[in-house]
Design an enzyme around this catalytic site. Sequence first.
Site, PDB file in Angstrom:
ATOM      1  CG  HIS A  61      -0.347   0.120   2.521  1.00 42.02           C
ATOM      2  ND1 HIS A  61       0.241  -0.957   3.154  1.00 42.02           N
ATOM      3  CD2 HIS A  61      -0.201   1.162   3.376  1.00 42.02           C
ATOM      4  CE1 HIS A  61       0.702  -0.576   4.333  1.00 42.02           C
ATOM      5  NE2 HIS A  61       0.457   0.700   4.484  1.00 42.02           N
ATOM      6  CE1 TYR A 126      -0.256   4.539  11.530  1.00 42.04           C
ATOM      7  CE2 TYR A 126      -0.960   5.702   9.555  1.00 42.04           C
ATOM      8  CZ  TYR A 126      -0.915   4.554  10.312  1.00 42.04           C
ATOM      9  OH  TYR A 126      -1.516   3.412   9.855  1.00 42.04           O
TER      10      TYR A 126
END
Length: 137
Positions: A61, A126
């Site tokens: 991804h 993140y």
Amino acid sequence: MSRFRRLSHAIWHCQYHLVWVPKYRYRILSGPISHEVELCIRAFSERLGAEIVELNIQPDHVHLLAMVPPKVSISEFMGTLKGRTAIRVLNKFRHLKQKPYWGNHFWARGYCVDTVGLDAEKIRKYVKYQEAQEKRK
């Protein structure tokens, strides 16, 4: 420096966290394919006037934190990124088209988009460190 950007008739701060996957979520985004995808994302984002804040390509991804000007819709932005990268990757790596399940599609349908507000720094970290966190699990 202000966090806002300027257009001729607007000041803006439109930051998005975008995630999308290859078809069937195959783990093929590594090595030269990953490098080509990154080059394409950077080139086409620049053409649309978007600024990449953070980009992280995992084997299955892509995470992108980008500032997209309000004159470009998110669906237009993602359509351009996914469409143009698919064309370039499938032309450069022709062996991917030879798989009977692959066809002319590189990316899965759809994507995830989230607007980034006051937690921009938290989301940026993140995206940047997500791969290290996954390896710890």
